[in-house]
Scaffold this active site. Sequence first.
Site, PDB file in Angstrom:
ATOM      1  N   HIS A   5      -7.555 -46.113 -18.947  1.00 54.76           N
ATOM      2  CA  HIS A   5      -8.884 -45.707 -18.494  1.00 54.76           C
ATOM      3  C   HIS A   5      -8.900 -45.282 -17.033  1.00 54.76           C
ATOM      4  O   HIS A   5      -8.273 -45.902 -16.184  1.00 54.76           O
ATOM      5  CB  HIS A   5      -9.864 -46.873 -18.688  1.00 54.76           C
ATOM      6  CG  HIS A   5     -11.249 -46.583 -18.227  1.00 54.76           C
ATOM      7  ND1 HIS A   5     -11.881 -47.303 -17.237  1.00 54.76           N
ATOM      8  CD2 HIS A   5     -12.136 -45.628 -18.617  1.00 54.76           C
ATOM      9  CE1 HIS A   5     -13.092 -46.822 -17.051  1.00 54.76           C
ATOM     10  NE2 HIS A   5     -13.275 -45.803 -17.869  1.00 54.76           N
ATOM     11  N   HIS A  41     -14.363 -40.382 -10.470  1.00 51.73           N
ATOM     12  CA  HIS A  41     -15.402 -41.163 -11.142  1.00 51.73           C
ATOM     13  C   HIS A  41     -16.534 -41.499 -10.187  1.00 51.73           C
ATOM     14  O   HIS A  41     -17.689 -41.212 -10.453  1.00 51.73           O
ATOM     15  CB  HIS A  41     -14.818 -42.446 -11.738  1.00 51.73           C
ATOM     16  CG  HIS A  41     -15.769 -43.146 -12.656  1.00 51.73           C
ATOM     17  ND1 HIS A  41     -16.887 -43.837 -12.205  1.00 51.73           N
ATOM     18  CD2 HIS A  41     -15.788 -43.261 -14.003  1.00 51.73           C
ATOM     19  CE1 HIS A  41     -17.539 -44.329 -13.234  1.00 51.73           C
ATOM     20  NE2 HIS A  41     -16.902 -44.004 -14.341  1.00 51.73           N
TER      21      HIS A  41
END
Length: 273
Positions: A5, A41
């Site tokens: 991830h 992110h």
Amino acid sequence: WIMGHMVNAIYQIQEFVSLGANSIEFDINFDTDANPIYTYHGVPCDCFRSCLHYEYISDFLKALREHTLPGNPKYKENLVLFVFDLKTNSLYDSQAYTAGQKLAENIFQYYWANGEGMPVSGYLVISIPNLQHYDLIKGFRETIKAKGHNELLDRVGYDFSANDNIPDVENAYKKVGVVNHVWQSDGITNCISRGLTRAKEAVSERDGGGVINKVYVWTIDKYQSMRDALDANVDGIMTNYPNILVEVLKEDAYKDRFRLAKNYDDPFVTFEG
């Protein structure tokens, strides 16, 4: 599939593969003109992770190519699947088609090397966070076809990642003519627990011959949560700790039921075992 991830820095590719990942996920950000610009992110992100790593998309795609190009010194035989987590919520719905076009152009140039040279071994999942952005898929597919490389679409799959109702997801695919190569995600940040009700619904749809071929859950970091997901018969688990999932898969309950996907496995074919 052990899906690493938030792998947004080039150096992290090697790190996550070393921990056991055969798939990695990264975040793609767009500018106001729907150009994909960089992997990033930002905050907030998962607990116990740095949220601020980034690379320009051209550099990152070139690095992905190196890691999946047989004969390259950086080639990783076990790295098979890339999940492009598209941050399109910053765009207007009307920009979705353009975003798909421009994403396809970048991937074609920097990952597929304009369709020239030795083919790379990686498969791609285009993960979209907004059902109203289904035209992104159309823009992507039509751009690759216009370049005369329909065969590259054999290595591309799709996902809507916002935990929408499964019938609504299926309707979005119908609008753009997608009948296969579908991964269905279900999940939430590792900071919050989430049940598996919807994931199990997706598994039932997969096993019933629906449009869904694969199901994965995110972001799962705890031993018991991984066991629960495996018991639900998902195909992939996205995690910040691939090494923990490697350990769980060796347990008596799972070692004969599951195996790690290899580069000869097609990630868009529903597993029948």
